[in-house]
Scaffold this motif. Structure first.
Motif, short mmCIF file in Angstrom:
data_model
loop_
_atom_site.label_atom_id
_atom_site.label_comp_id
_atom_site.label_asym_id
_atom_site.label_seq_id
_atom_site.Cartn_x
_atom_site.Cartn_y
_atom_site.Cartn_z
N ASP A 258 0.86 -1.17 0.00
CA ASP A 258 0.00 0.00 0.00
C ASP A 258 0.90 1.22 0.00
O ASP A 258 2.05 1.16 0.44
CB ASP A 258 -0.87 0.01 1.27
CG ASP A 258 -1.90 1.13 1.26
OD1 ASP A 258 -2.40 1.44 0.17
OD2 ASP A 258 -2.19 1.68 2.33
N CYS A 259 0.39 2.33 -0.50
CA CYS A 259 1.16 3.56 -0.38
C CYS A 259 0.19 4.74 -0.39
O CYS A 259 -0.96 4.62 -0.81
CB CYS A 259 2.17 3.70 -1.51
SG CYS A 259 1.44 3.72 -3.13
N ASN A 260 0.64 5.86 0.11
CA ASN A 260 -0.16 7.07 0.02
C ASN A 260 0.73 8.27 -0.27
O ASN A 260 1.95 8.17 -0.14
CB ASN A 260 -1.04 7.26 1.26
CG ASN A 260 -0.24 7.31 2.53
OD1 ASN A 260 0.79 7.97 2.62
ND2 ASN A 260 -0.71 6.59 3.55
N GLN B 250 -6.10 7.12 -0.13
CA GLN B 250 -4.68 7.16 -0.49
C GLN B 250 -3.97 8.40 0.03
O GLN B 250 -2.87 8.71 -0.41
CB GLN B 250 -4.55 7.14 -2.01
CG GLN B 250 -4.93 5.82 -2.59
CD GLN B 250 -3.73 5.12 -3.15
OE1 GLN B 250 -3.17 5.54 -4.15
NE2 GLN B 250 -3.32 4.06 -2.48
N HIS B 251 -4.63 9.12 0.94
CA HIS B 251 -4.04 10.35 1.42
C HIS B 251 -3.00 10.08 2.50
O HIS B 251 -3.16 9.16 3.29
CB HIS B 251 -5.14 11.26 1.97
CG HIS B 251 -4.79 12.71 1.94
ND1 HIS B 251 -3.83 13.22 2.79
CD2 HIS B 251 -5.22 13.73 1.18
CE1 HIS B 251 -3.71 14.52 2.53
NE2 HIS B 251 -4.54 14.85 1.55
N ALA B 252 -1.96 10.91 2.50
CA ALA B 252 -0.90 10.71 3.50
C ALA B 252 -1.35 11.13 4.89
O ALA B 252 -0.75 10.73 5.88
CB ALA B 252 0.34 11.49 3.11
N LYS B 283 -10.76 -2.75 -0.66
CA LYS B 283 -10.06 -1.47 -0.85
C LYS B 283 -9.71 -0.81 0.46
O LYS B 283 -8.73 -0.08 0.55
CB LYS B 283 -10.95 -0.52 -1.65
CG LYS B 283 -10.84 -0.69 -3.14
CD LYS B 283 -11.57 0.44 -3.83
CE LYS B 283 -11.63 0.19 -5.32
NZ LYS B 283 -12.82 0.80 -5.91
N MET B 284 -10.53 -1.02 1.47
CA MET B 284 -10.29 -0.34 2.74
C MET B 284 -9.20 -1.00 3.57
O MET B 284 -8.55 -0.34 4.37
CB MET B 284 -11.59 -0.29 3.56
CG MET B 284 -12.41 0.93 3.30
SD MET B 284 -13.72 1.08 4.51
CE MET B 284 -14.76 -0.25 4.02
N ALA B 285 -9.02 -2.30 3.36
CA ALA B 285 -8.07 -3.03 4.22
C ALA B 285 -6.64 -2.45 4.18
O ALA B 285 -6.09 -2.13 5.23
CB ALA B 285 -8.09 -4.51 3.89
N PRO B 286 -6.03 -2.30 2.99
CA PRO B 286 -4.63 -1.81 3.02
C PRO B 286 -4.46 -0.45 3.68
O PRO B 286 -3.54 -0.29 4.50
CB PRO B 286 -4.23 -1.78 1.54
CG PRO B 286 -5.19 -2.66 0.84
CD PRO B 286 -6.46 -2.59 1.62
N PRO B 287 -5.31 0.55 3.39
CA PRO B 287 -5.11 1.82 4.10
C PRO B 287 -5.29 1.70 5.61
O PRO B 287 -4.57 2.35 6.37
CB PRO B 287 -6.20 2.73 3.53
CG PRO B 287 -6.70 2.09 2.32
CD PRO B 287 -6.38 0.66 2.39
N LEU B 288 -6.22 0.86 6.04
CA LEU B 288 -6.39 0.67 7.48
C LEU B 288 -5.11 0.10 8.09
O LEU B 288 -4.66 0.52 9.15
CB LEU B 288 -7.56 -0.27 7.77
CG LEU B 288 -8.95 0.36 7.74
CD1 LEU B 288 -10.02 -0.72 7.90
CD2 LEU B 288 -9.11 1.39 8.85
N VAL B 289 -4.54 -0.86 7.39
CA VAL B 289 -3.30 -1.47 7.89
C VAL B 289 -2.17 -0.44 7.88
O VAL B 289 -1.35 -0.37 8.80
CB VAL B 289 -2.93 -2.70 7.05
CG1 VAL B 289 -1.57 -3.22 7.43
CG2 VAL B 289 -3.98 -3.78 7.23
#
Lengths: 460, 903
Positions: A258-260, B250-252, B283-289
């Motif tokens: 993952d990346c942001n 995808q926001h930092a 889709k939500m799983a990776p950002p949550l992690v």
């Protein structure tokens, strides 16, 4: 919205205090400090980062030994506040060059001016150093950067190799250079933190890289920057579970989980050629954060063993292998190993000819420490060099008989290190392009890599 | 400029204030600027420099922005204490708000909004109106926030001057910063108003979603949070919204990510297509992690939220359990949360990995963490039947290390495992018994003793083991004593031999004669009586099969979980408490205490003019009174004190000879349930009709009121006062009723306190109430106090202690009364109804054709009421008898129970 913002020293002194809404009593700083200092709730002795006392919610983060605190009465988003507190610290650091108690006190007028522009009536207006420059008029008084604990991972480069100008990290983005000229330069740092857990047999149980591409720009005129990453970079494990991602080993492809991205980054051509385009704002900021669990070669392998050696005695053998090329040197390596609680003494035996290694048995918390700081291999070099191996033997004396379970009562071994100019993920900045204003415009560009340990652990 | 700011902290010999005064009036600009800096420096360290007010304000007219800002900073701080002098600054403010430099215009509006002085507020309106329509976005965005400031000071003014409309117009502004601030301001105003002000229509929705893409990260959070109140019309709209919000993942900035997650989760509830839902989860799983790679503080927030999310959607992170494994350098608060989630995600598939981790954690250094890890193993055993055996073998391994607290923790969880899987794992009892003498914690001891008693027939030396505890019986904590008592009885019933018989004598003796713990004594007496009258019945009772316990790792109630999920990304989701449990923000209007005032404890500074001017505010700032404190998180908090008294000579206090605070009106709150009895009919009240009655909610007494204005004029400035009464009932806070237009009505719940306002003489149910408003004379009316509103939630008694109490009270304390017309037609309904009034059912007995019911109840301060109701179910005629240490309350009780039975 937040009610108050304040910065406390380690002793609890109020260094900065700004009340934005007058709806919370002023004694909050004191209430907060007492609560945190003597926390004892839910069987824990460390205060969680957010808690409620008499209807006031307190949020705090620790930055270079200072506590940045916000209060509110409403049901606010805590991650919002934590991000904000970190960002305020960063903005102040951008302005002052160095963030510590002294620099805050000396620049209090500037700090208050910043705080008034960053937050109005408790609502965040902007935390962009770039934007703030148009509204903030006080100039920083830069304090001497020497002997100060720096902020953020990029500060590593201060102690790093001679190739990098040490002052860059502590330079204010607004202060004028004493020489009267600003040097046109831009720093791009690829900082990776590795977490690994080795099982007792040396097998990797979990491994993860948390990476950041960090940028700090001192370019005038805000030119556009293009950063090109590995062509074969791919993102997302495509629904694979952690249990089967290892099929990708050896293909050389960098697969990020993952990346942001920072909001200034445009991703128009990211899909096609893995290029990030942005106009970097002033100040330090993360261009991209990424996370990778794809298998990678760990920079160090650790072999740890503890065995009973007669009554009330045991022997510990620790081995470290540096598995990176010999052109790379690591520094500040330290191994720690908790020993059984009834350990009384430990005597150490280093390998013959070992230089610059120190060992210690910390009586208070029954911990063995082995530091391989600088100067290891006679005069060939002053750091751990890739490819080498080091061993430590320790003899322990116990005050009571063991239950035959000393492996369970000791360990895990944890390792901390930094390796400049190395990254384990193989993610690369292939080029850093600055839109040219004229033919003669050729600013300094620094692309630097560093790898640090996060939780680097070997179980016994 | 030169030097550094810390020099401004230095003092001189001459006396600081006169010197500063001189410098402030210097003819040199630089000197003046330096002087202002010194003043600010003195101010920040808490010195009183208010006497320099005029001199500082004189420096305000400058083109130098740096200096101007400093003067403004000073003004915000001191205007409150020098309201008359603050007026001097108004001209400059108004002038500055028309300055050609947008920074100065914005600065003027921003600062004026921060000065909470009424006279300044009047002058603020015109500049604000201009600035809301300014050409420069920096000015507009500052003005937008200023509307919220003004609303906080004077809501009416904002509505009258049409600022709300201007604010709504700014939602369509072309500058995203302005939009974000307008949204933030409207959201805050909405929060403090009960009229719909900021309603999100599908039109605003699409506008805001568009603005989202251009906003700063902070603005994105404002907008996402405001939009999360929007309810999509159907699945299609929900999908559209989600599609436009998903890129925010995808926001930092972690706050943006969590607010986006909240929005998506909410819309997902409406989406019917399982494919879409599955895809979104993916889709939500990776950002949550990824949130777990942020700073530990944010990790903590993320983990608390993930804890909720996986309870609703367990699949979302089912394959990610590894990321929740603890790192050795995680702060303890992160480790503890990770353990919780590991238990929640543990499944037959990953349990081996999970156990390996737990085992490792259980040998770490931090004691609290180790304990929690051991408990986690037990919880997994209870949760996963197929893994129970593996869990138990890990626990046994840990016990063998003989680390004291590990052993004790393991025994506690093994007791639960036995209760979950009866007759399955008893073979390990022998191993447990080996650790018997190392146990020193009450809970572990009690657990071990429970095990010995429960399985006495399988443990050959159960009598010896228990006997070893008996010697120290008097010194043991209550928890252990109770278990010892029960275990010995069990042993005796299972092995009625000589040894146990002697033991039971010792124990019963110890637990009755030698103890002053009523619980222990009651239990012992019951056993004693059971054993002496009917040993078979004793067996049925004591050795009865126990209900099997279940896994508690999904412990949140569904309704609470729903509420918390609706509050994802807020404090509520971190505390795992609904917002109203910890939010005490009571709107205060003009009366905000300034910090300095508070620090000096100048409570008397609440000027009378504020109370009398009718625009009305509480006599104390709600920010710091104990009342606010009493509503901190935690169930059923009761107010501890009423608002401190304010001297208000001209109000109705004098009229009815009362001496505590007049509680003025502020704003309405939530309405109550069934129709309220009319106490002041409109015919008596010149058109004002008041209905009210006392009610108890969540452990607190409220006075539920309905005001109906049938007169021709708007009524405002409502205040209420209670005369002295038997229970000392008084208002705990301000009466919150808005201005009532003719023909309109308002309801409110007024929190009450007891023991404040006690009258002498025999108990009476009479409650005299006085209500005043700005337009009418004072109205008096009488209400009847129903005793049951005082019955506390703690009124439930054990049967044993009920009997004990009944017996201990002399017969003269028993009073009874017949209600020939009352009928109990449905036993269940009546029990429920009485339970709702905190009268707790104890037992039911048949007596001839009659049913006799027993209940217990307690008044605050612990006065018990033992209640007996005798009736033939379905037939009229109920006899009620009560026994209480306080029989003079009986008439009140009968009034109350009659009313309850009549309903």
């Amino acid at each position: 919205m937040i009610s108050q913002f304040f910065v406390l020293s380690q002793r609890g002194d109020n260094i900065v205090f700004r009340d934005y809404r007058g709806e919370v009593q002023r004694a909050t700083a004191e209430i907060f400090f007492r609560k945190v200092k003597f926390w004892k709730e839910d069987g824990q002795e460390e205060a969680p980062p957010v808690f409620n006392v008499d209807g006031v919610n307190y949020f705090h983060v620790k930055v270079v030994g200072l506590m940045f605190v916000a209060t509110t009465r409403v049901n606010l988003s805590p991650s919002f506040v934590f991000e904000l507190l970190q960002r305020i610290a960063r903005v102040i650091k951008d302005y002052l060059g160095v963030l510590n108690e002294d620099s805050l006190r000396r620049n209090f007028v500037l700090v208050y001016e910043l705080l008034d522009e960053v937050i109005d009536f408790g609502y965040v207006q902007t935390t962009s150093t770039e934007v703030l420059k148009s509204y903030v008029f006080n100039e920083p008084i830069v304090v001497d950067a020497a002997h100060l604990s720096p902020l953020g991972p990029a500060a590593l480069f201060m102690q790093g190799t001679k190739r990098i100008p040490g002052t860059a990290v502590t330079k204010s983005v607004v202060a004028n250079d004493p020489t009267g000229r600003r040097r046109e330069e831009i720093f791009v740092d690829i900082i990776e933190k590795i977490s690994i857990t080795f099982s007792s047999s040396g097998y990797i149980l979990t491994s993860e890289i948390d990476g950041t591409i960090q940028m700090k720009s001192y370019l005038t005129g805000n030119p556009e920057i293009r950063l090109a990453l590995n062509d074969d970079l791919s993102i997302g494990r495509g629904g694979q579970s952690v249990y089967d991602y290892r099929s990708s080993i050896g293909s050389g492809v960098v697969i990020l989980d993952d990346c942001n991205f920072h909001e200034s980054v445009r991703l128009d051509s990211f899909e096609a050629d893995k290029t990030l385009a942005l106009v970097p704002p002033d100040g330090e900021f993360p261009v991209m954060n990424y996370r990778m669990t794809q298998e990678f070669k760990p920079p160090f392998r650790i072999n740890a063993l503890i065995e009973e050696a007669g009554i009330l005695k045991a022997e510990v053998i620790l081995k470290v292998y540096a598995e990176f090329p010999s052109s790379i040197t690591a520094n500040t390596i330290s191994l720690q190993m908790p020993l059984p609680k009834y350990t009384m003494r430990a005597s150490f035996e280093l390998e013959p000819g070992a230089v610059g290694q120190t060992t210690d048995f910390k009586e208070a918390n029954k911990r063995l420490e082995w530091n391989l700081k600088k100067a290891i291999i006679s005069y060939h070099g002053f750091y751990i060099v890739g490819g080498c191996e080091h061993t430590l033997r320790a003899r322990l004396t116990f005050s009571q008989e063991t239950h035959g379970n000393i492996t369970k009562e000791s360990g895990p071994v944890s390792l901390t290190f930094t390796i400049p100019m190395y990254n384990a993920s193989k993610l690369q900045v292939k080029y850093l392009q600055i839109t040219k204003k004229s033919g003669s415009y050729n600013p300094y560009r620094w692309v630097r890599y560093v790898t640090l340990s996060n939780s680097y652990v070997a179980r016994l | 400029m030169s030097g550094h700011d810390s020099k401004y902290f230095s003092t001189t010999k001459k006396g600081e204030i006169p010197e500063l005064k001189e410098e402030l009036n210097s003819q040199y600009k630089d000197k003046r600027k330096d002087a202002v800096k010194k003043v600010i420096a003195a101010m920040t360290v808490g010195k009183d420099v208010s006497s320099l007010f005029t001199d500082v304000v004189n420096c305000m007219q400058t083109e130098n922005l740096e200096l101007k800002k400093l003067v403004y900073l000073y003004l915000i701080n001191y205007a409150k204490s020098q309201p008359d002098l603050a007026i001097l600054a108004v001209n400059t403010f108004v002038k500055d708000s028309q300055d050609p430099n947008p920074l100065i215009r914005a600065l003027a509006v921003r600062t004026m909004g921060c000065i909470r002085v009424d006279k300044i507020t009047e002058y603020l309106c015109d500049p604000l109106q201009r600035c809301l329509k300014d050409d420069d976005p920096y000015v507009r965005k500052t003005a937008a926030i200023c509307v919220a400031k003004l609303y906080d000071i004077n809501a009416e003014l904002v509505e009258d001057r049409g600022f709300l409309e201007s604010l709504k117009d700014l939602i369509s502004d072309n500058n995203p910063m302005v939009v974000a601030n307008a949204v933030a301001a409207l959201a805050e105003i909405q929060e403090n108003s009960n009229r719909p002000i900021f309603e999100i229509t599908s039109h605003t929705l699409s506008k805001l979603l568009t603005a989202l893409n251009e906003c700063t990260e902070w603005g994105q959070v404002f907008i996402l949070d405001a939009l999360s109140r929007y309810k999509a019309a159907d699945a299609r709209e929900a999908e559209n919204i989600v599609e436009r919000v998903t890129p925010r993942l995808q926001h930092a900035n972690c706050a943006v990510v969590l607010s986006a997650v909240k929005m998506i989760l909410q819309q997902m509830e409406l989406i019917t297509s399982t494919d879409v839902v599955r895809n979104l989860c993916k889709k939500m799983a990776p950002p949550l992690v990824t949130l777990l790679s942020a700073e530990p503080e944010i990790q903590y927030v993320a983990l608390r939220n993930i804890n909720l999310i996986v309870q609703r959607r367990p699949t979302i992170l089912a394959h990610e359990i590894k990321v929740f494994f603890c790192k050795y350098n995680d702060p303890i608060y992160v480790k503890m949360e990770k353990l919780e989630i590991m238990i929640k995600l543990a499944s037959d598939r990953n349990i081996d990995q999970v156990l390996l981790e737990f085992k490792e954690y259980a040998t770490e250094v931090d004691v609290d963490f180790v304990r929690k890890a051991v408990r986690a193993i037990g919880r997994c055993a209870i949760k996963l039947e197929r893994a129970a055996e593996r869990c138990i073998s890990v626990l046994l391994e840990l016990i063998k290390i003989k680390v004291n607290y590990v052993v004790q923790e393991a025994i506690i969880v093994i007791k639960d495992i036995f209760r979950r899987y009866p007759n399955t794992y008893e073979s390990i009892i022998a191993t447990l018994c080996e650790s018997l003498d190392t146990l020193d914690e009450p809970e572990a001891k009690a657990s071990m003793i429970w095990i010995i008693g429960e399985y006495a027939e399988r443990i050959d030396n159960a009598d010896e083991l228990l006997e070893s505890f008996l010697e120290s019986f008097p010194e043991e904590p209550a928890q252990v004593q109770l278990q010892l008592l029960t275990a010995t009885v069990k042993l005796f019933l299972k092995k009625p031999t000589e040894g146990p018989q002697q033991m039971i004598q010792v124990v019963l003796n110890n637990a009755t004669v030698e103890t002053d713990n009523p619980d222990l004594r009651d239990r012992a007496y019951i056993y004693w009586r059971l054993l002496s009258t009917d040993p078979e019945a004793a067996k049925d009772v004591v050795l009865a099969e126990k209900p099997v316990i279940s896994d508690d790792s999904n412990q949140l109630e569904p309704t609470l979980l729903d509420e918390l999920l609706a509050n994802i990304a807020t404090l509520s989701s971190v505390y795992h408490k609904p917002p109203e449990a910890f939010i005490t923000r009571v709107k205060t209007t003009t009366q905000r205490t300034e910090d300095e005032e508070y620090a000096e404890g100048s409570e008397t500074g609440y000027s009378e003019s504020h109370v009398a001017d009718g625009a009305a505010s509480p006599p104390t700032s709600s920010d710091n009174v104990p009342y606010a404190a009493a509503r901190q998180p935690g169930p059923a908090a009761t107010p501890t004190q009423p608002a401190p008294a304010a001297p208000v000579p001209d109000l109705l206090g004098d009229l009815i000879g009362l001496d505590n605070a007049i509680v003025p009106v502020d704003q309405p709150s939530t309405p109550a349930g069934p129709p309220l009895p009319v106490l002041l009919p409109a015919s008596t009240g010149q058109g004002l009709q008041i209905s009210a009655h006392l009610t108890r909610r969540d452990g607190q007494i409220f006075y539920s009121l309905l005001f109906e204005n049938n007169s021709q004029i708007p009524l405002d400035g409502f205040m209420i006062q209670f005369n002295k009464n038997t229970f000392g009932l008084a208002a705990a806070g301000p009466l919150q009723v808005p201005q009532l237009q003719p023909g309109s009505s308002a309801t409110t719940l007024l929190p009450m306190v007891v023991f404040q306002n006690l009258s002498q003489g025999p108990p009476s149910s009479l409650l005299q109430v006085a209500v005043k408003n700005n337009q009418q004379p004072v109205w008096y009316f009488n209400d009847k106090i129903s005793l049951h509103v005082f019955f506390t939630e703690e009124g439930r008694m054990e049967r044993a202690s009920f009997l004990e109490t009944w017996r201990s009270l002399p017969d003269s304390n028993e009073v009874s009364r017949d209600f020939p017309n009352a009928v109990i037609s449905s036993v269940e309904a009546t029990l429920d109804q009485l339970a709702a009034s905190n009268m707790f059912f104890i037992a039911r007995r048949k007596h001839a054709n009659q049913d006799v019911f027993y209940f217990s109840a307690k008044l605050p301060k612990g006065t018990p009421f033992l209640i007996e109701l005798t009736t033939v179910v379905g037939n009229p005629g109920v006899k009620s008898a009560i026994k209480t240490p306080n029989p003079e309350m009986a008439p009140l009780f009968f009034e109350s129970i009659e009313a309850l039975l009549r309903v």
